[in-house]
Design an enzyme around this catalytic site. Structure first.
Site, mmCIF file in Angstrom:
data_model
loop_
_atom_site.group_PDB
_atom_site.id
_atom_site.type_symbol
_atom_site.label_atom_id
_atom_site.label_comp_id
_atom_site.label_asym_id
_atom_site.label_seq_id
_atom_site.Cartn_x
_atom_site.Cartn_y
_atom_site.Cartn_z
ATOM 1 N N SER A 1 0.960 -1.128 0.028
ATOM 2 C CA SER A 1 -0.302 0.381 -0.376
ATOM 3 C C SER A 1 0.778 1.691 0.072
ATOM 4 O O SER A 1 2.194 1.493 0.173
ATOM 5 C CB SER A 1 -0.635 -0.083 1.182
ATOM 6 O OG SER A 1 -1.373 1.070 1.190
ATOM 7 N N TYR B 1 -3.199 -1.379 10.423
ATOM 8 C CA TYR B 1 -3.051 -1.282 8.523
ATOM 9 C C TYR B 1 -1.505 -1.681 8.543
ATOM 10 O O TYR B 1 -1.049 -1.776 7.676
ATOM 11 C CB TYR B 1 -4.205 -0.853 8.303
ATOM 12 C CG TYR B 1 -3.759 -0.990 6.670
ATOM 13 C CD1 TYR B 1 -4.293 -1.745 6.074
ATOM 14 C CD2 TYR B 1 -3.508 -0.065 5.660
ATOM 15 C CE1 TYR B 1 -4.266 -2.196 4.491
ATOM 16 C CE2 TYR B 1 -3.380 -0.101 4.351
ATOM 17 C CZ TYR B 1 -3.824 -1.230 3.806
ATOM 18 O OH TYR B 1 -3.626 -1.948 2.382
ATOM 19 N N LYS C 1 1.601 -3.302 6.770
ATOM 20 C CA LYS C 1 1.744 -3.212 4.707
ATOM 21 C C LYS C 1 3.612 -2.551 4.903
ATOM 22 O O LYS C 1 4.098 -3.468 4.025
ATOM 23 C CB LYS C 1 0.816 -2.008 4.876
ATOM 24 C CG LYS C 1 -0.796 -2.633 4.507
ATOM 25 C CD LYS C 1 -0.268 -3.714 3.666
ATOM 26 C CE LYS C 1 -2.282 -4.018 2.957
ATOM 27 N NZ LYS C 1 -2.069 -5.728 2.309
HETATM 28 N N1 LIG Z 1 -8.542 0.184 -2.781
HETATM 29 C C1 LIG Z 1 -7.163 0.811 -2.519
HETATM 30 O O1 LIG Z 1 -6.766 2.123 -2.380
HETATM 31 C C2 LIG Z 1 -5.808 -0.085 -2.094
HETATM 32 C C3 LIG Z 1 -5.026 1.040 -1.760
HETATM 33 C C4 LIG Z 1 -3.473 0.351 -1.211
HETATM 34 C C5 LIG Z 1 -3.691 -1.271 -1.142
HETATM 35 N N2 LIG Z 1 -4.437 -2.109 -0.613
HETATM 36 C C6 LIG Z 1 -4.572 -3.384 -1.209
HETATM 37 O O2 LIG Z 1 -5.210 -4.179 -2.221
HETATM 38 C C7 LIG Z 1 -5.478 -5.430 -2.001
HETATM 39 C C8 LIG Z 1 -6.940 -5.237 -1.753
HETATM 40 O O3 LIG Z 1 -7.899 -4.536 -1.674
HETATM 41 P P1 LIG Z 1 -9.392 -4.136 -2.118
HETATM 42 O O4 LIG Z 1 -9.339 -2.171 -1.617
HETATM 43 O O5 LIG Z 1 -9.758 -4.632 -2.801
HETATM 44 O O6 LIG Z 1 -10.251 -4.348 -0.498
HETATM 45 P P2 LIG Z 1 -11.719 -5.410 -0.547
HETATM 46 O O7 LIG Z 1 -12.939 -4.551 -1.750
HETATM 47 O O8 LIG Z 1 -12.362 -4.994 1.044
HETATM 48 O O9 LIG Z 1 -11.624 -6.321 -0.643
HETATM 49 C C9 LIG Z 1 -10.961 -7.217 -0.078
HETATM 50 C C10 LIG Z 1 -10.839 -8.774 -0.751
HETATM 51 O O10 LIG Z 1 -10.232 -9.096 0.394
HETATM 52 C C11 LIG Z 1 -11.103 -10.662 0.298
HETATM 53 N N3 LIG Z 1 -10.486 -11.517 2.497
HETATM 54 C C12 LIG Z 1 -10.483 -10.299 3.447
HETATM 55 N N4 LIG Z 1 -10.143 -10.779 4.169
HETATM 56 C C13 LIG Z 1 -10.035 -12.455 3.841
HETATM 57 C C14 LIG Z 1 -9.333 -13.757 4.500
HETATM 58 N N5 LIG Z 1 -9.106 -13.464 5.839
HETATM 59 N N6 LIG Z 1 -9.533 -14.250 3.214
HETATM 60 C C15 LIG Z 1 -9.989 -14.673 2.369
HETATM 61 N N7 LIG Z 1 -10.121 -13.577 1.572
HETATM 62 C C16 LIG Z 1 -10.592 -12.882 2.415
HETATM 63 C C17 LIG Z 1 -12.404 -10.211 1.197
HETATM 64 O O11 LIG Z 1 -13.674 -10.933 0.634
HETATM 65 P P3 LIG Z 1 -13.697 -11.359 1.985
HETATM 66 O O12 LIG Z 1 -14.313 -10.535 2.908
HETATM 67 O O13 LIG Z 1 -15.299 -12.541 1.391
HETATM 68 O O14 LIG Z 1 -13.368 -12.611 2.390
HETATM 69 C C18 LIG Z 1 -12.388 -8.829 -0.804
HETATM 70 O O15 LIG Z 1 -12.279 -10.186 -1.278
HETATM 71 C C19 LIG Z 1 -5.892 -4.912 0.243
HETATM 72 O O16 LIG Z 1 -4.449 -5.982 0.172
HETATM 73 C C20 LIG Z 1 -5.729 -3.589 0.375
HETATM 74 O O17 LIG Z 1 -3.842 -3.462 1.661
HETATM 75 C C21 LIG Z 1 -5.909 -1.170 -1.195
#
Ligand SMILES: NC(=O)c1ccc[n+]([C@@H]2O[C@H](COP(=O)([O-])OP(=O)(O)OC[C@H]3O[C@@H](n4cnc5c(N)ncnc54)[C@H](OP(=O)(O)O)[C@@H]3O)[C@@H](O)[C@H]2O)c1
Length: 233
Positions: free
Chosen positions: A138, A151, A155
């Protein structure tokens, strides 16, 4: 067009993971994925049948990851691209206001979950001496803000864990900590509220991120990378 790859995505049910599933499949790659919600996994199976393969697995549960890996490796062989994308964020709060259960969940999923998946899938990739492991970091793995300390801790740890792993892999493989950028998903809405809307959607992001991910190879081993910013329409 690269040859068809086997791409394994954790957290495939929502957000970035879900958008990557559609884009990798559209480009002709086989996608294997997991998420915790059984209902969301059923929807994924309906949207993407064979040869794609989806299971309800909690990456924080090492025994569940072990069983899932055994089934995936037997049916599909080692992945060419392993995307440790599953993640959670704490509700905005100062560190001393965050209870132990919420703190543990962030560590268990974002850090131990990544180690569990690597423990169960990497040995077969290492045996074959090919494959790329991408651990989702992140901007908050390289900088900080108030109210997201758990968080940020995970990261920053992912950056170190991944660069250390990179030193252990045979030549021909790569481990890469990846900052995906800032994308309007459930996770971003949790920390940014309504202003999340001013960022690209996961679908817009995946159009840029998937070709970027497909080009990663041994030359990128250990490099902290960032997905280029998608155009907003
Ligand atoms: N969006 C951003 O701007 C952003 C920025 C920096 C980094 N990131 C990183 O990118 C990645 C994806 O983020 P996102 O924004 O897509 O988040 P999100 O919309 O909250 O989606 C998270 C996904 O992870 C799954 N998940 C959560 N806990 C889990 C577990 N214990 N086992 C298996 N699956 C699990 C969730 O499904 P379930 O709840 O059904 O398990 C969901 O499919 C993350 O690592 C996040 O830290 C995102």
């Amino acid at each position: 067009m690269p040859r068809s790859k086997v791409v394994l995505i954790t957290g495939a049910t929502r957000g970035l993971g879900r958008a990557m599933v559609d884009e990798f499949a559209r480009l002709g790659h086989k996608v294997l994925g997991c998420g915790r919600s059984g209902k969301d996994i059923d929807r994924l199976r309906l949207a993407h049948g064979t040869p794609h393969d989806f299971y309800a697995v909690d990456v924080a549960n090492d025994e569940a990851v072990k069983s899932w890996a055994s089934v995936m490796l037997t049916s599909h062989g080692p992945p060419d691209l392993l995307l440790n994308n599953a993640g959670v964020i704490n509700a905005n709060a100062r560190l001393w206001e965050i209870g132990p259960r919420e703190f543990d969940e962030v560590i268990d999923v974002n850090l131990k979950g990544v180690a569990n998946v690597i423990r169960r899938f990497a040995p077969e990739m290492v045996k074959r001496k090919t494959g790329v492991i991408v651990n989702f970091s992140s901007g908050w793995g390289r900088s900080v803000d108030a109210e997201v300390a758990p968080y940020c801790a995970t990261k920053w740890a992912i950056e170190g864990l991944t660069q250390s792993l990179a030193e252990e892999l045979p030549s021909g493989m790569a481990a890469i900590p990846l900052n995906p950028g800032i994308i309007d998903t459930d996770m971003l809405r949790s920390s940014f509220g309504d202003s999340a809307k001013s960022y690209p959607s996961a679908i817009q992001w995946a159009k840029v991120a998937v070709p970027f991910l497909l080009k990663l190879g041994p030359g990128d081993n250990g490099q902290p990378l960032t997905v280029p910013k998608p155009e907003m329409h």
